[in-house]
Structure formats: structure tokens, C-alpha cells
Scaffold this motif. Structure first.
Motif, PDB file in Angstrom:
ATOM      1  N   ASP A  57       0.835  -1.204   0.000  1.00 42.44           N
ATOM      2  CA  ASP A  57       0.000   0.000   0.000  1.00 42.44           C
ATOM      3  C   ASP A  57       0.868   1.252   0.000  1.00 42.44           C
ATOM      4  OD1 ASP A  57      -2.059  -1.740   0.125  1.00 42.44           O
ATOM      5  OD2 ASP A  57      -2.635  -1.315   2.191  1.00 42.44           O
ATOM      6  N   ASP A  58       1.916   1.254   0.809  1.00 41.63           N
ATOM      7  CA  ASP A  58       2.762   2.445   0.928  1.00 41.63           C
ATOM      8  C   ASP A  58       3.434   2.799  -0.399  1.00 41.63           C
ATOM      9  OD1 ASP A  58       2.005   2.450   3.527  1.00 41.63           O
ATOM     10  OD2 ASP A  58       3.951   1.854   4.352  1.00 41.63           O
ATOM     11  N   ALA A  59       3.835   1.767  -1.147  1.00 39.41           N
ATOM     12  CA  ALA A  59       4.519   2.023  -2.423  1.00 39.41           C
ATOM     13  C   ALA A  59       3.604   2.732  -3.412  1.00 39.41           C
ATOM     14  CB  ALA A  59       5.012   0.707  -3.026  1.00 39.41           C
ATOM     15  N   LEU A  60       2.311   2.478  -3.271  1.00 34.54           N
ATOM     16  CA  LEU A  60       1.356   3.023  -4.239  1.00 34.54           C
ATOM     17  C   LEU A  60       0.620   4.251  -3.719  1.00 34.54           C
ATOM     18  CD1 LEU A  60      -0.149  -0.340  -5.568  1.00 34.54           C
ATOM     19  CD2 LEU A  60       1.840   0.917  -6.389  1.00 34.54           C
ATOM     20  N   ASP A  63       0.722   9.819  -0.740  1.00 31.24           N
ATOM     21  CA  ASP A  63       0.815  10.614   0.489  1.00 31.24           C
ATOM     22  C   ASP A  63       1.690   9.953   1.547  1.00 31.24           C
ATOM     23  OD1 ASP A  63      -0.895  12.542  -0.507  1.00 31.24           O
ATOM     24  OD2 ASP A  63      -2.667  11.368   0.065  1.00 31.24           O
ATOM     25  N   HIS A  64       2.254   8.819   1.243  1.00 33.41           N
ATOM     26  CA  HIS A  64       3.012   8.093   2.260  1.00 33.41           C
ATOM     27  C   HIS A  64       4.502   8.050   1.917  1.00 33.41           C
ATOM     28  CE1 HIS A  64       4.211   4.979   5.059  1.00 33.41           C
ATOM     29  NE2 HIS A  64       3.035   5.103   5.645  1.00 33.41           N
ATOM     30  N   ARG A  65       5.310   8.371   2.943  1.00 34.58           N
ATOM     31  CA  ARG A  65       6.755   8.218   2.749  1.00 34.58           C
ATOM     32  C   ARG A  65       7.034   6.737   2.525  1.00 34.58           C
ATOM     33  NH1 ARG A  65      11.839   7.362   4.904  1.00 34.58           N
ATOM     34  NH2 ARG A  65      11.090   6.121   6.654  1.00 34.58           N
ATOM     35  N   PHE A  66       7.824   6.439   1.537  1.00 31.48           N
ATOM     36  CA  PHE A  66       8.046   5.028   1.220  1.00 31.48           C
ATOM     37  C   PHE A  66       9.527   4.690   1.241  1.00 31.48           C
ATOM     38  CE2 PHE A  66       8.708   1.700  -2.088  1.00 31.48           C
ATOM     39  CZ  PHE A  66       8.160   0.672  -1.345  1.00 31.48           C
ATOM     40  N   ILE A 205       4.145   0.134 -10.462  1.00 28.76           N
ATOM     41  CA  ILE A 205       5.400   0.799 -10.047  1.00 28.76           C
ATOM     42  C   ILE A 205       6.309   1.106 -11.246  1.00 28.76           C
ATOM     43  CG2 ILE A 205       5.514   0.081  -7.629  1.00 28.76           C
ATOM     44  CD1 ILE A 205       7.597  -1.739 -10.199  1.00 28.76           C
ATOM     45  N   ARG A 206       5.779   0.954 -12.440  1.00 29.28           N
ATOM     46  CA  ARG A 206       6.636   1.135 -13.623  1.00 29.28           C
ATOM     47  C   ARG A 206       7.348   2.482 -13.617  1.00 29.28           C
ATOM     48  NH1 ARG A 206       6.997  -2.742 -14.580  1.00 29.28           N
ATOM     49  NH2 ARG A 206       5.292  -3.540 -15.850  1.00 29.28           N
ATOM     50  N   LYS A 207       6.681   3.479 -13.088  1.00 25.89           N
ATOM     51  CA  LYS A 207       7.292   4.817 -13.061  1.00 25.89           C
ATOM     52  C   LYS A 207       7.861   5.149 -11.680  1.00 25.89           C
ATOM     53  CE  LYS A 207       7.296   6.209 -17.138  1.00 25.89           C
ATOM     54  NZ  LYS A 207       8.661   6.482 -17.640  1.00 25.89           N
ATOM     55  N   GLY A 208       8.106   4.130 -10.876  1.00 26.04           N
ATOM     56  CA  GLY A 208       8.696   4.359  -9.559  1.00 26.04           C
ATOM     57  C   GLY A 208       7.626   4.515  -8.500  1.00 26.04           C
ATOM     58  N   ASN A 209       8.048   4.854  -7.269  1.00 22.15           N
ATOM     59  CA  ASN A 209       7.059   4.900  -6.196  1.00 22.15           C
ATOM     60  C   ASN A 209       6.231   6.180  -6.240  1.00 22.15           C
ATOM     61  OD1 ASN A 209       7.628   6.781  -3.832  1.00 22.15           O
ATOM     62  ND2 ASN A 209       9.640   5.838  -4.081  1.00 22.15           N
ATOM     63  N   ALA A 210       4.988   6.055  -5.769  1.00 26.15           N
ATOM     64  CA  ALA A 210       3.989   7.109  -5.934  1.00 26.15           C
ATOM     65  C   ALA A 210       4.397   8.408  -5.243  1.00 26.15           C
ATOM     66  CB  ALA A 210       2.651   6.611  -5.394  1.00 26.15           C
ATOM     67  N   ARG A 211       4.966   8.311  -4.045  1.00 27.61           N
ATOM     68  CA  ARG A 211       5.303   9.512  -3.292  1.00 27.61           C
ATOM     69  C   ARG A 211       6.384  10.327  -4.017  1.00 27.61           C
ATOM     70  NH1 ARG A 211       5.437  11.306   2.130  1.00 27.61           N
ATOM     71  NH2 ARG A 211       6.410  13.354   2.083  1.00 27.61           N
ATOM     72  N   ALA A 212       7.384   9.628  -4.532  1.00 26.68           N
ATOM     73  CA  ALA A 212       8.463  10.331  -5.236  1.00 26.68           C
ATOM     74  C   ALA A 212       7.909  11.049  -6.453  1.00 26.68           C
ATOM     75  CB  ALA A 212       9.554   9.339  -5.644  1.00 26.68           C
TER      76      ALA A 212
END
Ligand code: SF4
Length: 287
Positions: A57-60, A63-66, A205-212
Motif C-alpha cells: 500500500d505504501d509504495a502506491l 501521500d506516504h513516505r516510502f 510501479i513502472r514509473k517508480g514509487n507514488a510519493r516520489a
């Protein structure tokens, strides 16, 4: 070690701790439940489940630091790379240390007196004695009972089989990029739902983690769960292709890894590098 302790072969432990990344295969949670009811509870050993949240969940979650998983990266110029592995520290080591501090009666940020510590047993067998290390904090003293008893991995498997636990599954995140082809095939061939889950995660995650991405630190390239750096649904998990073999320069160790996964897997206490350091920094606990 839990069974050896419960049976009285080893002294009785006060607690067993399971660090839950929130994304273990269903078989691991079922097995944990069995261990708890069939072995730990009858012996009066509490199994404490600790967690820092769901790694999936955090990776996607933008709003969450991952704390990043070790993803395979294909850069725009065709060069290959990997993201730093911070997940073991964040999702396993950190919650274990937090719980240990609580058990000792000194939750963070209280200072722990010099002579207050836990004895922490780590289940490294004789095959992997080189992975046994001292703890990086003063309030934990690492002990390696399997090594002291001279038990190898196959001795442990035999012992588990004698207890009716021959099917003990390997613990790691369902979508861990350290899986080898054999592990990916096992998920695909035995658990269609979990396979759909990891394929969907891989695409997400193809484009990396959501938070970044949300923070503007976009990945200039593409991220993948499979080492071949193609989408998991199309990855050559049924065999090592000639191209992969060539890319790996026919190193037998690398081909073995491609099939079976990274040998040191994801033990919280046997990972190297960033994971330990990040957990230590977060708590400021360097001894
Ligand atoms: S199993 Fe893999 S993804 Fe999960 S915490 Fe360990 S290294 Fe990270």
C-alpha cells in the motif's frame, strides 16, 4: 527455534516476534497461525506481530513516505540499475526494535541504561554462519542457537518435518524483487489471485514509487520487479533465456540467482548495507 524452545531443547523464550510487512503470501500467514496455536501457545510463548504498515500500500500511496524496495531499473539510455533497498530496515528492523524497547520498558526516545538488554535469538544455520553478526545497538545481544547446536539447513528441515511442519513456506514479500524464477512460477502456478496481485503491482510501479512522483522526483526510466526488466506478466520466468544468460556473462552464480532468488533473501538481521543504517538513524540508537 520457536519449536526447539517450546519443546524444551532450548531454554524457553519470553517472546517470539514476527515482523509483518503486510504483504506476505497467504501461506506464510496460515503457517504463522499454526505455529502460534500448535507450538507457541501450548508452551506459553506469546507471538508478537509487529508492523510498520503495508509495504504494498505504501509504495502506491502518493501521500506516504516510502522506504524503497530494491526495484530493477531500466534507464532511458538503456543502462540498468537498481533502487536502494531500504524496505527491510523500515518494515522489519524498525518495528522489531520498537517492540524490544517497549518490552524493556524504555520506549523511544527514552535512554536505555547500559546494563539493560534483551538476548535476541536469530535463526541462522551453520550453512550461513558468515551472516551471523553482533547487534548494532547495546540493548540487544544477538545469539545464534542453531549455529551453537551445529544445525544445518537440512537438519532444520528434517526437524520441522518431524513436527509435521515439512511445508514451512519461505517468508518474504509476495512481490519481492529478490524472487528467482522458481518463486515467481510457484506464485503463478499455485495462487492465481496472488499472481494477479503481483502483476498489477509490477505495472503500478513502472514509473517508480507514488510519493516520489507526487513530490516531483520522477524516475527517469522504468522500474520492474523482475530482473529481466520486462513486465512481470511477460517476463521469462519459465526458463533462463539465452539473452539473459549472455547478459549475466554465463556466471553460474548469477544464473543460479535468477532461478532461485538472492541467497541472503530478507532476514531482518542478515541484510547488508542501507537497511541497518536507516533503522538506526531513525531511532538515533547507535551504540
Ligand atoms: S522481502 Fe523483499 S520487498 Fe519485502 S522487505 Fe524484504 S527485501 Fe523488501
Amino acid at each position: 527455534m520457536l519449536a526447539l524452545s517450546a519443546e524444551g531443547v532450548l531454554p524457553k523464550v519470553d517472546y517470539a516476534i514476527f515482523a509483518d510487512t503486510g504483504w506476505e503470501p497467504a501461506a506464510v500467514y496460515e503457517h504463522l497461525g499454526r505455529l502460534e496455536t500448535e507450538i507457541a501457545m501450548p508452551a506459553g510463548i506469546p507471538v508478537l506481530r509487529v508492523s510498520a504498515g503495508s509495504i504494498r500500500d505504501d509504495a502506491l500511496d502518493p501521500d506516504h513516505r516510502f522506504a524503497s524496495m530494491p526495484l530493477y531499473i531500466l534507464n532511458q539510455d538503456g543502462k540498468q540499475g537498481m533502487t536502494r533497498r531500504q524496505c527491510t530496515g523500515e518494515y522489519k528492523i524498525k518495528p522489531i526494535k520498537k517492540k524490544v524497547r517497549e518490552l524493556l520498558g524504555y520506549p523511544y526516545p527514552q535512554r536505555i541504561p547500559k546494563d539493560v538488554f534483551v538476548e535476541q535469538w536469530i535463526g541462522i544455520s551453520t550453512d550461513e554462519f558468515h551472516r551471523a553478526k553482533d547487534a548494532d545497538v547495546r540493548y540487544m545481544k544477538n545469539v545464534h542457537p542453531l549455529i551453537e547446536m551445529g544445525l544445518s539447513r537440512s537438519d532444520c528441515v528434517r526437524y520441522l518435518a518431524s513436527l509435521g511442519l515439512a511445508d514451512t513456506p519461505k517468508s518474504s514479500c509476495l512481490g519481492c524483487p529478490f524472487h528467482g524464477n522458481a518463486q515467481w512460477r510457484r506464485i503463478r502456478d499455485t495462487s492465481p489471485e496472488e499472481w494477479q496481485d503481483v502483476v498489477a503491482f509490477d505495472a503500478a510501479i513502472r514509473k517508480g514509487n507514488a510519493r516520489a512522483n507526487a513530490a516531483g522526483n520522477k524516475l527517469l526510466g522504468q522500474a520492474f520487479l523482475h530482473r529481466s526488466r520486462v513486465p512481470l506478466s511477460e517476463a521469462p520466468i519459465d526458463h533462463v533465456t539465452a539473452a539473459e544468460r549472455a547478459a549475466l556473462q554465463s556466471e553460474p552464480a548469477d544464473v543460479y540467482e535468477l532461478e532461485h532468488g538472492v541467497a541472503d533473501g530478507c532476514s531482518p538481521w542478515a541484510c547488508r548495507g542501507d537497511a541497518d543504517a536507516s533503522a538506526q538513524d531513525d531511532f538515533g540508537l547507535a551504540s
